[in-house]
Scaffold this motif. Sequence first.
Motif, PDB file in Angstrom:
ATOM      1  N   SER A  54      -8.730  -3.770 -21.103  1.00 27.00           N
ATOM      2  CA  SER A  54      -8.755  -3.568 -22.643  1.00 27.00           C
ATOM      3  C   SER A  54      -7.570  -4.662 -22.804  1.00 27.00           C
ATOM      4  O   SER A  54      -6.754  -4.804 -22.254  1.00 27.00           O
ATOM      5  CB  SER A  54      -8.467  -2.267 -22.897  1.00 27.00           C
ATOM      6  OG  SER A  54      -9.454  -1.437 -22.712  1.00 27.00           O
ATOM      7  N   ASP A  55      -7.604  -5.320 -24.151  1.00 30.73           N
ATOM      8  CA  ASP A  55      -6.863  -6.238 -24.549  1.00 30.73           C
ATOM      9  C   ASP A  55      -5.986  -5.441 -25.615  1.00 30.73           C
ATOM     10  O   ASP A  55      -4.926  -6.134 -25.723  1.00 30.73           O
ATOM     11  CB  ASP A  55      -7.553  -7.383 -25.237  1.00 30.73           C
ATOM     12  CG  ASP A  55      -8.405  -8.008 -24.379  1.00 30.73           C
ATOM     13  OD1 ASP A  55      -7.953  -8.619 -23.469  1.00 30.73           O
ATOM     14  OD2 ASP A  55      -9.613  -7.998 -24.386  1.00 30.73           O
ATOM     15  N   ILE A  56      -6.360  -4.386 -26.173  1.00 31.05           N
ATOM     16  CA  ILE A  56      -5.615  -3.542 -27.202  1.00 31.05           C
ATOM     17  C   ILE A  56      -5.739  -2.315 -27.028  1.00 31.05           C
ATOM     18  O   ILE A  56      -7.026  -1.521 -26.803  1.00 31.05           O
ATOM     19  CB  ILE A  56      -6.114  -4.162 -28.670  1.00 31.05           C
ATOM     20  CG1 ILE A  56      -6.086  -5.594 -29.122  1.00 31.05           C
ATOM     21  CG2 ILE A  56      -5.491  -3.147 -29.686  1.00 31.05           C
ATOM     22  CD1 ILE A  56      -6.678  -5.928 -30.235  1.00 31.05           C
ATOM     23  N   MET A  57      -4.610  -1.525 -27.014  1.00 27.63           N
ATOM     24  CA  MET A  57      -4.896  -0.057 -26.933  1.00 27.63           C
ATOM     25  C   MET A  57      -4.061   0.567 -28.152  1.00 27.63           C
ATOM     26  O   MET A  57      -2.985   0.070 -28.476  1.00 27.63           O
ATOM     27  CB  MET A  57      -4.167   0.594 -25.752  1.00 27.63           C
ATOM     28  CG  MET A  57      -5.220   0.354 -24.414  1.00 27.63           C
ATOM     29  SD  MET A  57      -4.314   1.042 -23.120  1.00 27.63           S
ATOM     30  CE  MET A  57      -4.258   2.677 -23.340  1.00 27.63           C
ATOM     31  N   GLY A  90       0.083  -5.223 -17.254  1.00 27.22           N
ATOM     32  CA  GLY A  90       1.202  -5.708 -17.647  1.00 27.22           C
ATOM     33  C   GLY A  90       1.149  -6.806 -18.984  1.00 27.22           C
ATOM     34  O   GLY A  90       1.997  -7.562 -19.431  1.00 27.22           O
ATOM     35  N   ARG A  91      -0.092  -6.930 -19.500  1.00 34.65           N
ATOM     36  CA  ARG A  91      -0.400  -7.673 -20.634  1.00 34.65           C
ATOM     37  C   ARG A  91      -1.307  -7.012 -21.695  1.00 34.65           C
ATOM     38  O   ARG A  91      -2.035  -5.977 -21.339  1.00 34.65           O
ATOM     39  CB  ARG A  91      -1.027  -8.914 -20.287  1.00 34.65           C
ATOM     40  CG  ARG A  91      -2.256  -8.808 -19.276  1.00 34.65           C
ATOM     41  CD  ARG A  91      -3.559  -8.853 -20.073  1.00 34.65           C
ATOM     42  NE  ARG A  91      -4.738  -8.154 -19.591  1.00 34.65           N
ATOM     43  CZ  ARG A  91      -5.367  -7.248 -19.985  1.00 34.65           C
ATOM     44  NH1 ARG A  91      -4.986  -6.336 -20.922  1.00 34.65           N
ATOM     45  NH2 ARG A  91      -6.169  -6.776 -19.207  1.00 34.65           N
ATOM     46  N   GLY A  92      -1.354  -7.549 -23.073  1.00 35.74           N
ATOM     47  CA  GLY A  92      -1.885  -7.017 -24.018  1.00 35.74           C
ATOM     48  C   GLY A  92      -1.301  -6.423 -25.084  1.00 35.74           C
ATOM     49  O   GLY A  92       0.145  -6.673 -24.936  1.00 35.74           O
ATOM     50  N   ILE A  93      -1.890  -5.788 -26.054  1.00 34.42           N
ATOM     51  CA  ILE A  93      -1.239  -5.263 -27.352  1.00 34.42           C
ATOM     52  C   ILE A  93      -1.361  -3.902 -27.427  1.00 34.42           C
ATOM     53  O   ILE A  93      -2.740  -3.403 -27.251  1.00 34.42           O
ATOM     54  CB  ILE A  93      -1.901  -5.868 -28.384  1.00 34.42           C
ATOM     55  CG1 ILE A  93      -1.775  -7.334 -28.471  1.00 34.42           C
ATOM     56  CG2 ILE A  93      -1.311  -5.218 -29.735  1.00 34.42           C
ATOM     57  CD1 ILE A  93      -2.569  -8.121 -29.567  1.00 34.42           C
ATOM     58  N   LEU A  94      -0.268  -2.923 -27.536  1.00 44.13           N
ATOM     59  CA  LEU A  94      -0.465  -1.674 -27.548  1.00 44.13           C
ATOM     60  C   LEU A  94       0.056  -1.278 -28.957  1.00 44.13           C
ATOM     61  O   LEU A  94       1.166  -1.645 -29.479  1.00 44.13           O
ATOM     62  CB  LEU A  94       0.562  -0.947 -26.423  1.00 44.13           C
ATOM     63  CG  LEU A  94       0.643   0.609 -26.822  1.00 44.13           C
ATOM     64  CD1 LEU A  94      -0.663   1.312 -26.352  1.00 44.13           C
ATOM     65  CD2 LEU A  94       1.798   1.171 -25.730  1.00 44.13           C
ATOM     66  N   ILE A  95      -0.836  -0.431 -29.555  1.00 44.87           N
ATOM     67  CA  ILE A  95      -0.398   0.068 -31.011  1.00 44.87           C
ATOM     68  C   ILE A  95      -0.075   1.616 -30.917  1.00 44.87           C
ATOM     69  O   ILE A  95      -0.708   2.247 -30.351  1.00 44.87           O
ATOM     70  CB  ILE A  95      -1.453  -0.109 -32.037  1.00 44.87           C
ATOM     71  CG1 ILE A  95      -2.079  -1.540 -32.047  1.00 44.87           C
ATOM     72  CG2 ILE A  95      -0.990   0.122 -33.378  1.00 44.87           C
ATOM     73  CD1 ILE A  95      -0.939  -2.497 -32.535  1.00 44.87           C
ATOM     74  N   ALA A  96       1.257   1.795 -31.412  1.00 46.69           N
ATOM     75  CA  ALA A  96       1.694   3.196 -31.599  1.00 46.69           C
ATOM     76  C   ALA A  96       1.817   3.916 -32.682  1.00 46.69           C
ATOM     77  O   ALA A  96       2.919   3.168 -33.415  1.00 46.69           O
ATOM     78  CB  ALA A  96       2.726   3.344 -30.250  1.00 46.69           C
ATOM     79  N   ARG A  97       1.062   4.742 -33.272  1.00 47.06           N
ATOM     80  CA  ARG A  97       1.336   5.302 -34.610  1.00 47.06           C
ATOM     81  C   ARG A  97       2.331   6.652 -34.434  1.00 47.06           C
ATOM     82  O   ARG A  97       2.053   7.354 -33.596  1.00 47.06           O
ATOM     83  CB  ARG A  97      -0.010   5.769 -35.060  1.00 47.06           C
ATOM     84  CG  ARG A  97      -0.912   4.453 -35.113  1.00 47.06           C
ATOM     85  CD  ARG A  97      -2.220   4.921 -35.759  1.00 47.06           C
ATOM     86  NE  ARG A  97      -2.930   6.199 -34.945  1.00 47.06           N
ATOM     87  CZ  ARG A  97      -3.649   5.878 -33.783  1.00 47.06           C
ATOM     88  NH1 ARG A  97      -3.561   4.835 -33.267  1.00 47.06           N
ATOM     89  NH2 ARG A  97      -4.243   7.117 -33.230  1.00 47.06           N
ATOM     90  N   ALA A  98       3.201   6.879 -35.324  1.00 41.84           N
ATOM     91  CA  ALA A  98       4.290   7.784 -35.294  1.00 41.84           C
ATOM     92  C   ALA A  98       4.331   8.172 -36.900  1.00 41.84           C
ATOM     93  O   ALA A  98       4.020   7.122 -37.728  1.00 41.84           O
ATOM     94  CB  ALA A  98       5.475   7.411 -34.833  1.00 41.84           C
ATOM     95  N   PRO A  99       4.929   9.286 -37.188  1.00 40.25           N
ATOM     96  CA  PRO A  99       5.135   9.777 -38.382  1.00 40.25           C
ATOM     97  C   PRO A  99       6.236   8.737 -39.192  1.00 40.25           C
ATOM     98  O   PRO A  99       7.207   8.576 -38.651  1.00 40.25           O
ATOM     99  CB  PRO A  99       5.808  11.108 -38.492  1.00 40.25           C
ATOM    100  CG  PRO A  99       5.083  11.499 -37.281  1.00 40.25           C
ATOM    101  CD  PRO A  99       5.157  10.476 -36.148  1.00 40.25           C
ATOM    102  N   GLY A 100       5.581   7.777 -40.259  1.00 45.49           N
ATOM    103  CA  GLY A 100       6.565   6.924 -40.696  1.00 45.49           C
ATOM    104  C   GLY A 100       6.660   5.542 -40.065  1.00 45.49           C
ATOM    105  O   GLY A 100       7.237   4.796 -40.842  1.00 45.49           O
ATOM    106  N   SER A 101       5.933   5.272 -39.255  1.00 42.04           N
ATOM    107  CA  SER A 101       5.837   3.983 -38.562  1.00 42.04           C
ATOM    108  C   SER A 101       4.648   3.896 -37.874  1.00 42.04           C
ATOM    109  O   SER A 101       4.117   4.598 -37.151  1.00 42.04           O
ATOM    110  CB  SER A 101       7.270   3.987 -37.894  1.00 42.04           C
ATOM    111  OG  SER A 101       7.168   4.554 -36.845  1.00 42.04           O
TER     112      SER A 101
END
Length: 160
Positions: A54-57, A90-101
Amino acid sequence: MVVDTEALALTETVQSNVPRQVKRRSPVTVISFDPGFGWCMDFTGVLADFADVSDIMSMNQLELFAAANCSSVADDKHAARLVVDRFMGGRGILIARAPGSVTYYQASKDTFTTQTHRYVPLPEGEVIDATSAGDVFAAGFLAGFLVDPHDLEVGIALGM
């Protein structure tokens, strides 16, 4: 082309074969993966193989800590680095959603950058059902990513 998948919708055969075949046939295809909480608790086997190509998680904060196998008192950036190193080579984009950000972590061989996009969450009680909220976010993010893969802020804004 972008291929977006969610772990719950995948059989073991699909998990183990399709992502590698897609990358082999079309190396420029971007694979986006949202593992879901249940899978983050046991991030092994074919699921880990899928994440590797995967390139994005994309995941929420609880899923991030579960996948990193660390407690919620850990630093988000440390947990994100663990996930990217363990499961994305060790490469790619990780998107992490949290309350308010929403924070994206972008890793390559030599760098690990992070940027946080803040937003005002809806007041408590106003959200009736958050089912598929992550999927809606992913759709907006990926739409922005397709327009300009170098400006992840656009995708985050569209996802919100």
